[in-house]
Design a protein around this motif. Structure first.
Motif, PDB file in Angstrom:
ATOM      1  N   THR A 244      30.105  36.695  40.270  1.00  0.00           N
ATOM      2  CA  THR A 244      30.697  35.362  40.403  1.00  0.00           C
ATOM      3  C   THR A 244      30.623  34.593  39.091  1.00  0.00           C
ATOM      4  N   ALA A 245      29.478  34.664  38.423  1.00  0.00           N
ATOM      5  CA  ALA A 245      29.313  33.990  37.134  1.00  0.00           C
ATOM      6  C   ALA A 245      30.260  34.582  36.091  1.00  0.00           C
ATOM      7  N   PHE A 246      30.388  35.901  36.075  1.00  0.00           N
ATOM      8  CA  PHE A 246      31.274  36.571  35.124  1.00  0.00           C
ATOM      9  C   PHE A 246      32.730  36.174  35.365  1.00  0.00           C
ATOM     10  N   ALA A 247      33.159  36.142  36.625  1.00  0.00           N
ATOM     11  CA  ALA A 247      34.533  35.756  36.941  1.00  0.00           C
ATOM     12  C   ALA A 247      34.807  34.314  36.525  1.00  0.00           C
ATOM     13  N   GLY A 248      33.861  33.427  36.786  1.00  0.00           N
ATOM     14  CA  GLY A 248      34.024  32.032  36.363  1.00  0.00           C
ATOM     15  C   GLY A 248      34.121  31.897  34.859  1.00  0.00           C
ATOM     16  N   PHE A 249      33.281  32.635  34.150  1.00  0.00           N
ATOM     17  CA  PHE A 249      33.331  32.616  32.683  1.00  0.00           C
ATOM     18  C   PHE A 249      34.679  33.128  32.178  1.00  0.00           C
TER      19      PHE A 249
ATOM     20  N   TRP B 202      47.958  34.174  27.271  1.00  0.00           N
ATOM     21  CA  TRP B 202      46.599  34.435  27.758  1.00  0.00           C
ATOM     22  C   TRP B 202      46.435  34.024  29.211  1.00  0.00           C
ATOM     23  N   VAL B 203      47.393  33.291  29.747  1.00  0.00           N
ATOM     24  CA  VAL B 203      47.342  32.911  31.150  1.00  0.00           C
ATOM     25  C   VAL B 203      47.328  34.148  32.042  1.00  0.00           C
ATOM     26  N   TRP B 204      47.862  35.261  31.550  1.00  0.00           N
ATOM     27  CA  TRP B 204      47.874  36.497  32.334  1.00  0.00           C
ATOM     28  C   TRP B 204      46.476  37.039  32.574  1.00  0.00           C
ATOM     29  N   LEU B 205      45.530  36.708  31.704  1.00  0.00           N
ATOM     30  CA  LEU B 205      44.146  37.095  31.963  1.00  0.00           C
ATOM     31  C   LEU B 205      43.616  36.353  33.187  1.00  0.00           C
TER      32      LEU B 205
ATOM     33  N   VAL C 129      42.250  38.129  36.622  1.00  0.00           N
ATOM     34  CA  VAL C 129      40.936  37.843  37.216  1.00  0.00           C
ATOM     35  C   VAL C 129      41.108  37.372  38.657  1.00  0.00           C
ATOM     36  N   GLY C 130      42.061  36.495  38.895  1.00  0.00           N
ATOM     37  CA  GLY C 130      42.305  36.011  40.257  1.00  0.00           C
ATOM     38  C   GLY C 130      42.751  37.122  41.196  1.00  0.00           C
ATOM     39  N   ALA C 131      43.639  37.985  40.730  1.00  0.00           N
ATOM     40  CA  ALA C 131      44.100  39.106  41.550  1.00  0.00           C
ATOM     41  C   ALA C 131      42.963  40.075  41.845  1.00  0.00           C
TER      42      ALA C 131
ATOM     43  N   PHE D 230      40.787  38.570  44.474  1.00  0.00           N
ATOM     44  CA  PHE D 230      41.471  38.626  45.761  1.00  0.00           C
ATOM     45  C   PHE D 230      41.359  40.012  46.390  1.00  0.00           C
ATOM     46  N   GLN D 231      41.641  41.058  45.609  1.00  0.00           N
ATOM     47  CA  GLN D 231      41.552  42.403  46.170  1.00  0.00           C
ATOM     48  C   GLN D 231      40.116  42.780  46.471  1.00  0.00           C
ATOM     49  N   GLN D 232      39.162  42.278  45.695  1.00  0.00           N
ATOM     50  CA  GLN D 232      37.755  42.578  45.944  1.00  0.00           C
ATOM     51  C   GLN D 232      37.285  41.965  47.259  1.00  0.00           C
ATOM     52  N   SER D 233      37.849  40.836  47.625  1.00  0.00           N
ATOM     53  CA  SER D 233      37.449  40.200  48.881  1.00  0.00           C
ATOM     54  C   SER D 233      37.866  41.036  50.092  1.00  0.00           C
ATOM     55  N   TYR D 234      38.914  41.840  49.951  1.00  0.00           N
ATOM     56  CA  TYR D 234      39.362  42.696  51.051  1.00  0.00           C
ATOM     57  C   TYR D 234      38.763  44.095  51.003  1.00  0.00           C
ATOM     58  N   THR D 235      38.661  44.664  49.801  1.00  0.00           N
ATOM     59  CA  THR D 235      38.226  46.054  49.697  1.00  0.00           C
ATOM     60  C   THR D 235      36.736  46.196  49.421  1.00  0.00           C
ATOM     61  N   GLY D 236      36.123  45.177  48.826  1.00  0.00           N
ATOM     62  CA  GLY D 236      34.723  45.266  48.447  1.00  0.00           C
ATOM     63  C   GLY D 236      34.513  46.009  47.136  1.00  0.00           C
TER      64      GLY D 236
END
Length: 72
Positions: free
Chosen positions: A8-13, A29-32, A36-38, A41-47
């Motif tokens: 979570t800290a890494f994603a926020g950074f 750079w907005v694509w980064l 990260v958001g995508a 999102f996929q991690q919330s479903y697949t783990g």
């Protein structure tokens, strides 16, 4: 620190870094931020998240479950 909290800290950074790069370096750079958001999102479903594997192997972090079992 657990893998989940470090992730979570890494994603926020990464989001903050990508916004700063978008503002001060180049708008693409907005694509980064999108990546990260995508990934979140996929991690919330697949783990599954590649960054969590990296955190476990390189920094030897443990999951919340491993830490709870270790206390028993």
């Amino acid at each position: 620190m657990s893998v989940e909290k470090a992730l979570t800290a890494f994603a926020g950074f990464m989001v903050l870094l990508s916004v700063a790069l978008t503002v001060w370096v180049h708008p693409n750079w907005v694509w980064l931020t999108v990546f990260v958001g995508a990934n979140l999102f996929q991690q919330s479903y697949t783990g599954f998240c590649p960054a969590s594997i990296f955190l476990k192997k390189v920094f030897k972090l443990k999951t919340e479950r491993e830490l709870a079992l270790q206390k028993l």
